[in-house]
Motif scaffolding. Structure first.
Motif, PDB file in Angstrom:
ATOM      1  N   UNK A  53      74.445 103.463 140.623  1.00  0.00           N
ATOM      2  CA  UNK A  53      74.093 103.219 139.228  1.00  0.00           C
ATOM      3  C   UNK A  53      74.121 101.712 138.969  1.00  0.00           C
ATOM      4  N   UNK A  54      73.470 101.300 137.920  1.00  0.00           N
ATOM      5  CA  UNK A  54      73.448  99.880 137.566  1.00  0.00           C
ATOM      6  C   UNK A  54      74.836  99.408 137.141  1.00  0.00           C
ATOM      7  N   UNK A  55      75.137  98.163 137.410  1.00  0.00           N
ATOM      8  CA  UNK A  55      76.396  97.525 137.017  1.00  0.00           C
ATOM      9  C   UNK A  55      77.615  98.199 137.635  1.00  0.00           C
ATOM     10  N   UNK A  56      77.482  98.647 138.874  1.00  0.00           N
ATOM     11  CA  UNK A  56      78.613  99.236 139.591  1.00  0.00           C
ATOM     12  C   UNK A  56      78.968  98.337 140.774  1.00  0.00           C
ATOM     13  N   UNK A  57      79.999  98.741 141.524  1.00  0.00           N
ATOM     14  CA  UNK A  57      80.501  97.920 142.619  1.00  0.00           C
ATOM     15  C   UNK A  57      80.078  98.417 143.999  1.00  0.00           C
ATOM     16  N   UNK A  58      79.038  99.226 144.094  1.00  0.00           N
ATOM     17  CA  UNK A  58      78.579  99.721 145.385  1.00  0.00           C
ATOM     18  C   UNK A  58      78.028  98.571 146.217  1.00  0.00           C
ATOM     19  N   UNK A  59      78.396  98.550 147.502  1.00  0.00           N
ATOM     20  CA  UNK A  59      77.914  97.539 148.443  1.00  0.00           C
ATOM     21  C   UNK A  59      77.450  98.241 149.709  1.00  0.00           C
ATOM     22  N   UNK A 104      86.553 104.868 138.180  1.00  0.00           N
ATOM     23  CA  UNK A 104      85.498 105.768 138.650  1.00  0.00           C
ATOM     24  C   UNK A 104      84.125 105.362 138.123  1.00  0.00           C
ATOM     25  N   UNK A 105      84.043 104.883 136.898  1.00  0.00           N
ATOM     26  CA  UNK A 105      82.761 104.509 136.313  1.00  0.00           C
ATOM     27  C   UNK A 105      82.091 103.381 137.093  1.00  0.00           C
ATOM     28  N   UNK A 106      82.874 102.501 137.698  1.00  0.00           N
ATOM     29  CA  UNK A 106      82.314 101.407 138.498  1.00  0.00           C
ATOM     30  C   UNK A 106      81.796 101.911 139.843  1.00  0.00           C
ATOM     31  N   UNK A 107      82.045 103.179 140.132  1.00  0.00           N
ATOM     32  CA  UNK A 107      81.541 103.817 141.352  1.00  0.00           C
ATOM     33  C   UNK A 107      80.599 104.966 141.021  1.00  0.00           C
ATOM     34  N   UNK A 108      80.036 104.961 139.818  1.00  0.00           N
ATOM     35  CA  UNK A 108      79.115 106.039 139.453  1.00  0.00           C
ATOM     36  C   UNK A 108      77.793 105.858 140.203  1.00  0.00           C
TER      37      UNK A 108
END
Length: 163
Positions: free
Chosen positions: A115-121, A146-150
């Motif tokens: 999702x946008x503005x998350x911390x996925x790399x 959790x929201x930062x990993x949605x």
């Protein structure tokens, strides 16, 4: 003729716009249920997922009180898991003690995308870890929120049948 082309173009744009129709995140700790594993020892963990599916995890070393101390620590996406499941998301939880942990997993998220503005790399490694040995696409999210990993997806495939 022109209105047919315009209508077709609008339909195509609407379909593309809705490719990622669903969004979700890892389960909250309060939603995790633990069940004693009488055969293997420790505990199995379950949490409700999207589309009436269930996130599943286990820890053969877990003790009953461990769940009380769990905190979300991050997530992992793999296009193929070490067991051969496809489009897998795993959510990690750790507690206060050394053996207080679990990983809840759910698959198959079709058209997975962070999702946008998350911390996925995206992981780019020459030598993949054993857990990711079959995967071509691996992404990690390191956050206690959790929201930062949605993430988003188009649909969930049916779970593989039990053999």
């Amino acid at each position: 003729m022109r209105s047919t082309i315009t209508a077709s173009l609008l339909m195509t744009l609407m379909a593309v716009g809705n490719a990622y129709a669903a969004s979700t995140a890892c389960p909250a700790v309060r939603d995790i249920v633990q069940v004693k594993d009488e055969q293997e020892g420790g505990y199995e963990y379950f949490a409700p997922g999207p589309d009436k599916r269930v996130w599943v995890g286990s820890n053969p070393y877990a003790e009953e009180h461990h769940l009380e101390t769990f905190e979300f620590t991050g997530a992992l996406y793999r296009d193929v898991s070490s067991e051969g499941n496809k489009f897998v998301v795993s959510c990690d939880y750790e507690g206060d003690e050394f053996l207080a942990f679990t990983r809840l997993t759910l698959y198959s998220f079709n058209d997975w995308e962070s999702a946008k503005n998350t911390f996925w790399k995206r992981e780019v490694k020459e030598q993949p870890s054993l857990a990711n040995k079959n995967a071509q696409h691996v992404e990690t999210c390191k956050s206690t929120d959790q929201e930062k990993c949605s993430f988003e997806y188009s649909s969930l495939s049916a779970a593989p049948s039990q053999k």
